[in-house]
Scaffold this motif. Structure first.
Motif, short mmCIF file in Angstrom:
data_model
loop_
_atom_site.label_atom_id
_atom_site.label_comp_id
_atom_site.label_asym_id
_atom_site.label_seq_id
_atom_site.Cartn_x
_atom_site.Cartn_y
_atom_site.Cartn_z
N GLN A 2 11.65 10.25 12.21
CA GLN A 2 10.95 10.12 11.88
C GLN A 2 10.50 9.90 10.55
O GLN A 2 10.92 10.69 9.67
N VAL A 3 10.07 9.26 9.92
CA VAL A 3 9.60 8.63 9.13
C VAL A 3 8.04 9.03 8.64
O VAL A 3 7.44 8.53 9.22
N THR A 4 7.66 9.59 7.68
CA THR A 4 5.81 10.21 7.23
C THR A 4 5.91 9.43 5.67
O THR A 4 6.49 9.10 5.07
N ASP A 5 4.66 9.56 6.67
CA ASP A 5 3.38 8.76 4.39
C ASP A 5 3.81 9.86 3.93
O ASP A 5 3.48 10.63 3.80
N PHE A 6 3.61 9.50 2.50
CA PHE A 6 4.10 10.41 0.98
C PHE A 6 4.12 9.84 0.01
O PHE A 6 4.47 8.48 0.01
N SER A 370 -0.37 15.36 -2.73
CA SER A 370 -1.21 14.73 -1.88
C SER A 370 -1.68 13.47 -2.57
O SER A 370 -2.18 13.41 -3.55
N PRO A 371 -2.59 12.72 -1.33
CA PRO A 371 -3.20 11.87 -1.96
C PRO A 371 -4.41 12.37 -2.94
O PRO A 371 -5.05 11.63 -4.01
N LEU A 372 -5.12 13.83 -2.56
CA LEU A 372 -6.07 14.21 -3.27
C LEU A 372 -5.72 13.91 -5.13
O LEU A 372 -6.46 14.40 -5.91
N SER A 373 -4.46 14.53 -5.82
CA SER A 373 -4.10 14.96 -7.25
C SER A 373 -3.45 13.21 -7.13
O SER A 373 -3.05 13.04 -8.58
N LEU A 379 -4.07 5.13 -6.98
CA LEU A 379 -4.74 4.99 -5.63
C LEU A 379 -5.11 4.24 -5.34
O LEU A 379 -4.56 3.63 -3.78
N GLU A 380 -5.30 3.74 -5.89
CA GLU A 380 -6.51 2.10 -5.61
C GLU A 380 -5.10 0.85 -5.46
O GLU A 380 -5.21 0.42 -4.75
N VAL A 381 -4.44 1.22 -6.24
CA VAL A 381 -3.12 0.28 -6.06
C VAL A 381 -2.19 0.51 -5.09
O VAL A 381 -1.94 -0.51 -4.23
N LEU A 382 -2.25 1.51 -4.84
CA LEU A 382 -0.66 1.85 -4.07
C LEU A 382 -1.24 2.31 -2.33
O LEU A 382 -0.52 0.98 -1.53
#
Length: 385
Positions: A2-6, A370-373, A379-382
């Motif tokens: 199981q691969v998770t997003d990060f 975390s996405p918040l940091s 984040l918009e590009v990624l």
């Protein structure tokens, strides 16, 4: 599996003191540069593996069935290797159509990714995923952009393969791995650097992994446990770098070595006692001395002289960083330096045709986020891909 997003990031690097002299057995100080490379790993169900590198206009996907055929029969999963697997490298070069005359940035970045991906997952089913990597670092400027990329790849894929755990807890915004895991990340990042550069020193990927400041002497790399965060201007003259280095006299090398060691001592003092103006006075003096030495060595350039002259008119001190003969320079900013002075200096340098960023040195190495940091623009590009 199981691969998770990060999300992960790693810093670039600058040489504070000791460039060129280090190849003659003298001390060099390499520092992390707070311009970072960011990676997003996203699990998918497409039976494909994709990599998006918007900085170099590269967007590629492969069927997992294609990549599975590249795994040599003798493959066993190894979590750490000292030498590149020549058989896998050869298969990947043929697969990508890479020849000795075609080793461009796109090919090397792709080859490095596929090598680490297949190596880490080779004894299990290759997972379907998409990697997007975006960097604040300019490529080819001697600022460790390829190493930051390799460190991000290594950290993300090691986590995805289960070789190391995610350090990020539910309540964290950012987190770093333990020393043992960082050593594993660094060893795989070095594999990536070997693919890209052939025979790297290991300094760039070590800075990307540990951050802060590293002491490099006679092939030994020692991370320094505590260093102050220093504000700088980073200037790219956009003049192609040159690594040509003529013969020079031993006393100059000895003096550069003394500059590096004195700088290390001052920075160590700044972490143990209140920072005083005298500390910055010494750091500025060391910058001026080293820049003069580098000019004596013949690795200066008129563009770098212009950088030093322009910043000195504002009371700021600069030196080249890296190979010289062009390339980049760093300018130390004191805590009391007024924002208007910085803004005017940046504009003056841009008027000279240079690129210039206000940033810092000495920050953390590879991190999970975390996405918040993650910065909103990053984040918009990624998340776009």
């Amino acid at each position: 599996m199981q691969v998770t997003d990060f999300y992960v990031s790693a810093p670039g690097k600058a040489i504070l003191h000791g460039e060129h002299a280090v190849v003659h057995g003298k001390v060099a100080l390499a520092v992390s540069l707070n311009l970072r490379t960011y990676l997003r790993l996203k699990a998918t169900t497409t039976d494909k593996v994709c990599i998006n590198l918007p900085n170099i206009d590269t967007f590629l996907c492969w069927d997992l069935s294609e990549l599975s055929q590249l795994i040599p029969y003798s493959f066993d999963k190894r979590e750490e290797v000292k030498l590149l697997d020549a058989e896998l490298v050869g298969r990947l070069q043929d697969f990508l159509g890479v020849t000795n005359g075609n080793l461009d940035t796109r090919n090397m970045a792709t080859l490095s990714f596929l090598y680490i991906y297949i190596s880490l997952f080779r004894s299990s089913e290759l997972p379907s995923l998409t990697l997007t990597v975006w960097s604040e670092l300019p490529t080819g400027a001697g600022l460790g952009s390829s190493a930051a990329y390799s460190v991000c790849l290594a950290a993300a894929l090691l986590c995805a393969s289960g070789a190391i755990p995610s350090p990020l807890k539910e309540w964290d915004h950012t987190a770093r791995w333990c020393q043992e895991d960082l050593e594993l990340i660094n060893s795989w990042a070095f594999q990536g650097e070997m693919i890209i550069h052939g025979n790297p020193s290991g300094v760039d990927n070590a800075v990307g992994t540990w951050g802060g400041m590293l002491r490099f002497l006679a092939g030994k790399i020692i991370p320094l446990s505590r260093v102050p965060l220093l504000r700088i201007l980073l200037t790219n003259t956009k003049v192609p770098r040159s690594t040509k280095f003529p013969s020079i006299m031993t006393p100059v090398l000895d003096s550069v070595d003394a500059v590096s060691c004195t700088c290390e001592k001052v920075l160590s003092e700044m972490t143990r006692e209140p920072i005083r103006g005298e500390h910055y006075n010494t750091l500025e003096e060391l910058i001026d001395i080293n820049q003069h030495h580098l000019n004596v060595m013949g690795v200066g350039h008129p563009a770098l002289d212009t950088l030093c002259r322009v910043t000195l008119t504002r009371g700021l001190h600069s030196k080249l960083t890296g190979a010289g003969g062009g390339g980049c320079g760093i300018t130390l900013l004191r805590p009391e330096t007024d924002a208007s002075v910085i803004q005017t200096t940046v504009q003056d340098l841009k008027d000279c045709g240079f690129d210039c960023w206000e940033t810092s040195i000495g920050g953390p190495g590879v991190q999970q986020h975390s996405p918040l940091s993650v910065k909103e623009e990053v984040l918009e590009v990624l998340n776009h891909y």
